[in-house]
Design an enzyme around this catalytic site. Sequence first.
Site, PDB file in Angstrom:
ATOM      1  N   GLY A 162     -22.675 -63.174 -28.836  1.00  0.00           N
ATOM      2  CA  GLY A 162     -22.207 -62.598 -27.571  1.00  0.00           C
ATOM      3  C   GLY A 162     -21.875 -61.121 -27.698  1.00  0.00           C
ATOM      4  N   ARG A 170     -21.747 -66.134 -42.355  1.00  0.00           N
ATOM      5  CA  ARG A 170     -20.532 -65.439 -41.916  1.00  0.00           C
ATOM      6  C   ARG A 170     -19.492 -65.358 -43.043  1.00  0.00           C
ATOM      7  NH1 ARG A 170     -20.347 -67.586 -35.680  1.00  0.00           N
ATOM      8  NH2 ARG A 170     -21.373 -65.739 -34.841  1.00  0.00           N
ATOM      9  N   GLY A 188     -26.259 -66.181 -33.054  1.00  0.00           N
ATOM     10  CA  GLY A 188     -26.177 -67.319 -33.974  1.00  0.00           C
ATOM     11  C   GLY A 188     -27.481 -68.091 -34.082  1.00  0.00           C
ATOM     12  N   LYS A 220     -31.680 -69.832 -21.392  1.00  0.00           N
ATOM     13  CA  LYS A 220     -31.491 -69.574 -19.960  1.00  0.00           C
ATOM     14  C   LYS A 220     -31.545 -68.104 -19.580  1.00  0.00           C
ATOM     15  CE  LYS A 220     -28.662 -73.570 -19.000  1.00  0.00           C
ATOM     16  NZ  LYS A 220     -27.321 -74.011 -18.679  1.00  0.00           N
TER      17      LYS A 220
HETATM   18  P1  AMP Z   1     -29.779 -69.109 -26.600  1.00  0.00           P
HETATM   19  O1  AMP Z   1     -28.471 -69.614 -27.123  1.00  0.00           O
HETATM   20  O2  AMP Z   1     -29.760 -68.759 -25.151  1.00  0.00           O
HETATM   21  O3  AMP Z   1     -30.379 -68.025 -27.474  1.00  0.00           O
HETATM   22  O4  AMP Z   1     -30.772 -70.350 -26.653  1.00  0.00           O
HETATM   23  C1  AMP Z   1     -31.175 -70.952 -27.835  1.00  0.00           C
HETATM   24  C2  AMP Z   1     -31.675 -72.316 -27.512  1.00  0.00           C
HETATM   25  O5  AMP Z   1     -32.797 -72.224 -26.642  1.00  0.00           O
HETATM   26  C3  AMP Z   1     -32.140 -73.073 -28.719  1.00  0.00           C
HETATM   27  O6  AMP Z   1     -31.290 -74.174 -28.915  1.00  0.00           O
HETATM   28  C4  AMP Z   1     -33.553 -73.511 -28.354  1.00  0.00           C
HETATM   29  O7  AMP Z   1     -33.840 -74.859 -28.707  1.00  0.00           O
HETATM   30  C5  AMP Z   1     -33.557 -73.377 -26.857  1.00  0.00           C
HETATM   31  N1  AMP Z   1     -34.917 -73.233 -26.332  1.00  0.00           N
HETATM   32  C6  AMP Z   1     -35.820 -72.290 -26.613  1.00  0.00           C
HETATM   33  N2  AMP Z   1     -36.989 -72.522 -25.974  1.00  0.00           N
HETATM   34  C7  AMP Z   1     -36.834 -73.666 -25.277  1.00  0.00           C
HETATM   35  C8  AMP Z   1     -37.675 -74.434 -24.404  1.00  0.00           C
HETATM   36  N3  AMP Z   1     -38.929 -74.048 -24.153  1.00  0.00           N
HETATM   37  N4  AMP Z   1     -37.179 -75.565 -23.866  1.00  0.00           N
HETATM   38  C9  AMP Z   1     -35.913 -75.949 -24.147  1.00  0.00           C
HETATM   39  N5  AMP Z   1     -35.052 -75.261 -24.942  1.00  0.00           N
HETATM   40  C10 AMP Z   1     -35.513 -74.138 -25.503  1.00  0.00           C
END
Ligand code: AMP
Length: 396
Positions: free
Chosen positions: A377, A36, A354, A197
Site C-alpha cells: 500500500g 521482511r 506483497g 481489482k
Molecule cells: P492485488 O493484491 O490487487 O495485487 O491482487 C493480487 C491477486 O490478484 C492475486 O491473488 C492473484 O491471484 C489475483 N489475480 C490476478 N489475475 C487474476 C485473474 N485473472 N482472476 C482472478 N484473480 C486474479
Amino acid sequence: MALRTLDDFNLKDKNVLIRVDMNVPIHNGQVTDSTRLSRAVPTILEVLEKGGKPILLSHFGRPTRGFDLTMSTQQAATALSNKLKKRVHFASSCIGETAQSAVKTLPVGDVLLLENTRFHQGEKKNDPEFASELAKLGDIFVSDTFSTAHRAHASVEAIAHIMPSCAGRLMEEEISKLENALSTPEKPVMAIVGGAKVSSKLLLLENLIGPMDKIVIGGGMANTFLAAKGYNIGQSLCEHDMQDTARSILDNATKMDCEIILPIDIVVAKEFTANTNFEILPSNSCPNDSIILDAGPETVKLIKKHLNNSKTIIWNGPLGAFEVPPFNKATDEAAKYVAELTQLGKILSVAGGGDTVSALNGSSSADKFTYISTAGGAFLEWLEGKTLPGVSVLIS
Ligand code: AMP
C-alpha cells in the site's frame, strides 16, 4: 528538509524502540516468506553494535477484537532470531507492567520483541495516549517500516511526535532508492499494473497516465477493461460497475499520449483449480462458461517487445492468478525477462507489493530487479504522489 537518521543519535545505553514490519506470511507455524525479517536486520544489528537495546514494535495481521493467538508477533520470533543470530525475548504485551519489566530485565546484546500493537484499539486510532504508553518503553524511537508508513497509526505516527525519533536504515533505503529510480526516470518509462481489482488501483492508474509512456494492464483488472471494450469475459473476475471508469482511463491515456497495453490473448479455464485443463484464446473470445486466469503467450511476447523499448519499469501486481499453476506463466516469463534486461544493464526495474514480490520470488527474479520495495500500500501511495504520514513525521 531532511530525514532524521540513526546518525543523528548516540545510541549507547539507550532503550531504542524500533517499529519494524514483522507481518510475514505464516503457514503451519512456519514463516513462509521471511523477506521482511531479513530487511529489518541491519537496523537492529546497528543499534546493538552501537550499545543500544533494541525493543521491537510491530503489527501482525488485522485483529479486530484484541488478543488473537493466530496474530501474535511471537510466531515470527524464532525466524527473526535465526536471521539476527541473537537471542530474541518476547513480552506478551506492548504496553504496561509486562512490557516495562521485560525492558528492565533485557540483557545487553539481546533483543526484545513486543506483542502485536494492533491488539490495542489505540493503534489504528493513532491515539496519543496509547502512543505515550509505548513511548514509556524507550529513549529513542526508530521507524523502520516504510511498508506501513501510509497509515497514521500510533506506533508509526503519533509516537514519533512525543519522543526523539528518526528513520531506520530500511526506511532510509526504501525512500532513497524509490526517489533515485522514479523521481526523474530515464524514458521511455513503462508500468506493469496487475492484480485483482481496478477499484483498488484506480488512483494509481489515473496518476500513472501522466508520467508513464506505456502501461501494461494485466491480471483480474484487465478483465474490466476487456469488458469495457465490449468483449465477452465469461465468468471472469470483473468489476462491471467500473466499466465507465475503465473507458475514461483509456480515453485519458490516448489524450495524454500514454499507450495502454491490454492482453491480446488469454488463458481460460472452466474452473479455478491447480493444473486444470485450459485453453489459449484471443482476448475477445472467452466462452460464456469460462474464466480468464492469465495472459496468453502472444501478450507476453508483446510485453517483451515493449520492455525492449523501455528504460525504466515499475511493476505492481501479477499478470494472472499466479498462486495456482499454470496461471503463473505470464507473470513468471515477463518477470524473468525484466530480470534479464536489468542484469544486462538495459533497464532499471522497481517492483513493490506483497503479492508482487511473492510472484517475482516464485520465478526467482526478485533479486535480479534493481530494487524491490517491501511495501504494498505504501509503495502504491508513494507512486500516487501522496504524502506518507509515517515518513513526513521523520522529516525536520
Ligand atoms: P492485488 O493484491 O490487487 O495485487 O491482487 C493480487 C491477486 O490478484 C492475486 O491473488 C492473484 O491471484 C489475483 N489475480 C490476478 N489475475 C487474476 C485473474 N485473472 N482472476 C482472478 N484473480 C486474479
